[in-house]
Motif scaffolding. Structure first.
Motif, mmCIF file in Angstrom:
data_model
loop_
_atom_site.group_PDB
_atom_site.id
_atom_site.type_symbol
_atom_site.label_atom_id
_atom_site.label_comp_id
_atom_site.label_asym_id
_atom_site.label_seq_id
_atom_site.Cartn_x
_atom_site.Cartn_y
_atom_site.Cartn_z
ATOM 1 N N ARG A 1 80.609 2.593 -29.152
ATOM 2 C CA ARG A 1 81.225 2.861 -27.865
ATOM 3 C C ARG A 1 82.593 3.514 -28.055
ATOM 4 N N GLY A 2 82.864 4.534 -27.250
ATOM 5 C CA GLY A 2 84.176 5.141 -27.217
ATOM 6 C C GLY A 2 84.973 4.597 -26.049
ATOM 7 N N LEU A 3 86.206 5.029 -25.961
ATOM 8 C CA LEU A 3 87.073 4.534 -24.886
ATOM 9 C C LEU A 3 86.524 4.905 -23.524
ATOM 10 N N ASN A 4 85.982 6.100 -23.382
ATOM 11 C CA ASN A 4 85.469 6.539 -22.095
ATOM 12 C C ASN A 4 84.363 5.613 -21.593
ATOM 13 N N ASP A 5 83.473 5.226 -22.489
ATOM 14 C CA ASP A 5 82.372 4.323 -22.146
ATOM 15 C C ASP A 5 82.886 2.895 -21.953
ATOM 16 N N PHE A 6 83.820 2.520 -22.786
ATOM 17 C CA PHE A 6 84.384 1.181 -22.759
ATOM 18 C C PHE A 6 85.057 0.870 -21.417
ATOM 19 N N VAL A 7 85.748 1.865 -20.847
ATOM 20 C CA VAL A 7 86.491 1.629 -19.605
ATOM 21 C C VAL A 7 85.556 1.296 -18.453
ATOM 22 N N THR A 8 84.343 1.844 -18.467
ATOM 23 C CA THR A 8 83.370 1.495 -17.432
ATOM 24 C C THR A 8 83.090 -0.004 -17.437
ATOM 25 N N LEU A 9 82.974 -0.581 -18.636
ATOM 26 C CA LEU A 9 82.747 -2.016 -18.742
ATOM 27 C C LEU A 9 83.990 -2.810 -18.343
ATOM 28 N N VAL A 10 85.166 -2.321 -18.710
ATOM 29 C CA VAL A 10 86.406 -3.001 -18.316
ATOM 30 C C VAL A 10 86.519 -3.048 -16.800
ATOM 31 N N ASN A 11 86.192 -1.947 -16.132
ATOM 32 C CA ASN A 11 86.228 -1.923 -14.672
ATOM 33 C C ASN A 11 85.291 -2.977 -14.080
ATOM 34 N N ARG A 12 84.128 -3.155 -14.706
ATOM 35 C CA ARG A 12 83.166 -4.142 -14.214
ATOM 36 C C ARG A 12 83.702 -5.565 -14.393
ATOM 37 N N LEU B 1 91.248 -12.628 -20.776
ATOM 38 C CA LEU B 1 92.209 -13.294 -21.657
ATOM 39 C C LEU B 1 91.969 -12.925 -23.117
ATOM 40 N N ARG B 2 90.708 -12.939 -23.528
ATOM 41 C CA ARG B 2 90.378 -12.543 -24.908
ATOM 42 C C ARG B 2 90.749 -11.091 -25.152
ATOM 43 N N PHE B 3 90.527 -10.253 -24.161
ATOM 44 C CA PHE B 3 90.812 -8.840 -24.303
ATOM 45 C C PHE B 3 92.314 -8.597 -24.442
ATOM 46 N N GLU B 4 93.117 -9.309 -23.655
ATOM 47 C CA GLU B 4 94.564 -9.154 -23.772
ATOM 48 C C GLU B 4 95.057 -9.585 -25.148
ATOM 49 N N ALA B 5 94.504 -10.672 -25.669
ATOM 50 C CA ALA B 5 94.886 -11.113 -27.012
ATOM 51 C C ALA B 5 94.485 -10.071 -28.053
ATOM 52 N N LYS B 6 93.311 -9.467 -27.880
ATOM 53 C CA LYS B 6 92.865 -8.428 -28.812
ATOM 54 C C LYS B 6 93.734 -7.181 -28.697
ATOM 55 N N LEU B 7 94.151 -6.849 -27.489
ATOM 56 C CA LEU B 7 95.067 -5.734 -27.305
ATOM 57 C C LEU B 7 96.355 -5.953 -28.091
ATOM 58 N N LEU C 1 88.304 -3.288 -30.854
ATOM 59 C CA LEU C 1 88.736 -3.576 -29.483
ATOM 60 C C LEU C 1 87.671 -3.153 -28.484
ATOM 61 N N PHE C 2 87.135 -1.940 -28.664
ATOM 62 C CA PHE C 2 86.139 -1.439 -27.711
ATOM 63 C C PHE C 2 84.856 -2.266 -27.727
ATOM 64 N N SER C 3 84.513 -2.833 -28.888
ATOM 65 C CA SER C 3 83.262 -3.577 -29.011
ATOM 66 C C SER C 3 83.354 -4.986 -28.424
ATOM 67 N N LEU C 4 84.568 -5.418 -28.074
ATOM 68 C CA LEU C 4 84.758 -6.794 -27.607
ATOM 69 C C LEU C 4 83.922 -7.101 -26.373
ATOM 70 N N ILE C 5 83.756 -6.131 -25.499
ATOM 71 C CA ILE C 5 83.050 -6.401 -24.244
ATOM 72 C C ILE C 5 81.750 -5.611 -24.128
ATOM 73 N N GLN C 6 81.226 -5.090 -25.229
ATOM 74 C CA GLN C 6 80.050 -4.227 -25.122
ATOM 75 C C GLN C 6 78.790 -4.985 -24.708
ATOM 76 N N THR C 7 78.771 -6.306 -24.904
ATOM 77 C CA THR C 7 77.598 -7.099 -24.490
ATOM 78 C C THR C 7 77.852 -7.854 -23.185
ATOM 79 N N SER D 1 93.961 -21.938 -13.297
ATOM 80 C CA SER D 1 95.380 -22.109 -13.612
ATOM 81 C C SER D 1 95.817 -21.219 -14.772
ATOM 82 N N LEU D 2 94.869 -20.741 -15.573
ATOM 83 C CA LEU D 2 95.171 -19.815 -16.660
ATOM 84 C C LEU D 2 94.400 -18.521 -16.431
ATOM 85 N N ARG D 3 95.140 -17.446 -16.207
ATOM 86 C CA ARG D 3 94.529 -16.131 -16.033
ATOM 87 C C ARG D 3 95.296 -15.113 -16.865
ATOM 88 N N ALA D 4 94.677 -13.973 -17.101
ATOM 89 C CA ALA D 4 95.312 -12.917 -17.892
ATOM 90 C C ALA D 4 96.531 -12.364 -17.165
#
Length: 244
Positions: free
Chosen positions: A42-53, A70-76, A168-174, A210-213
């Motif tokens: 996955r590239g960034l262009n494809d990855f952002v579609t999943l982030v939006n979802r 939360l996991r994504f912010e830590a990975k960032l 980073l991009f693969s974190l949310i691919q599934t 009570s805990l959000r990104a």
């Protein structure tokens, strides 16, 4: 007399573009299609579609989407640290050039300009990291060209930076939408039970909200709650744009 507040207003829009100078960064934007010999990347262009979802599901009060943000912010954060370390090594190498020698900027005479249409702030944070990598690549290529580093060092830095971003991009691919919200878990209904079976248990501080990104979206109010709080004629919700 009508006041200026009564004037109809449209939506705010901004024309945003990303300029890339190296093939290394462009490959990370595009990714790679699957083939018989290699899996999909996955590239960034494809990855952002999943982030939006994920972002949209988090706005609908899905605790699993919140957990992933939360996991994504830590990975960032860890990816940003890794790229900063590579930049520091590159800066040290380029500092070896004599003061009388001016390197200048290593810019492409015909860079690629890509339109940016992201809905989620976290998508922009990933975009900034890609821009950082593009800068790392073009400066490292210049350092190798001017004999400040050797080819194996150049290859290592480029590969290490690309690996960090692909991880980073693969974190949310599934990612899959759970279909449940926090009200479902409070009621322990069938939706909540099915989500637990498919995606596992969540920590209580994520489950109760009570805990959000840091960049989590505002929660959309359910229609009954909006009617009760704003009156029967109000349609006030915290909406988000759909995926572009």
């Amino acid at each position: 007399m009508a006041t200026i507040e009564d004037a109809p207003l449209g939506s705010l829009r901004s024309q945003m573009r990303l300029t890339l100078h190296t093939l290394h960064a462009i490959r990370l934007w595009n990714g790679r299609l699957p083939s018989a010999d290699a899996p999909r990347i996955r590239g960034l262009n494809d990855f952002v579609t999943l982030v939006n979802r994920v972002y949209r599901d988090a706005a609908r009060d899905d605790p699993y989407a919140d957990a992933l943000l939360l996991r994504f912010e830590a990975k960032l954060d860890s990816t940003r640290t890794a790229l900063l370390n590579l930049h520091a090594q590159l800066n040290a190498a380029m500092a070896q050039a004599p003061a009388a020698f001016s390197l200048g900027d290593n810019l492409n005479v015909e860079p690629v300009q890509l339109p940016v249409t992201f809905n989620a702030p976290l998508g922009f944070l990933a975009l900034y990291l890609l821009a950082d990598y593009d800068e790392l690549a073009r400066r490292a290529l210049l350092a190798q060209h001017t004999a400040l580093i050797d080819p194996p060092t150049l290859e290592y830095w480029l590969d290490e930076g690309a690996h960090c971003l692909r991880s980073l991009f693969s974190l949310i691919q599934t990612y899959r939408t759970s279909g449940a919200c926090r009200d479902d878990f409070a009621a322990n209904n069938a939706k909540a039970q099915r989500a637990r079976e498919q995606f596992g248990e969540l920590p209580q501080n994520i489950l109760d909200g009570s805990l959000r990104a840091r960049h989590a979206p505002a929660l959309r109010q359910s229609e009954p709650a909006a009617l009760n709080s704003a009156g029967p004629t109000s349609n006030n919700t915290h909406g988000l744009p759909e995926d572009s």
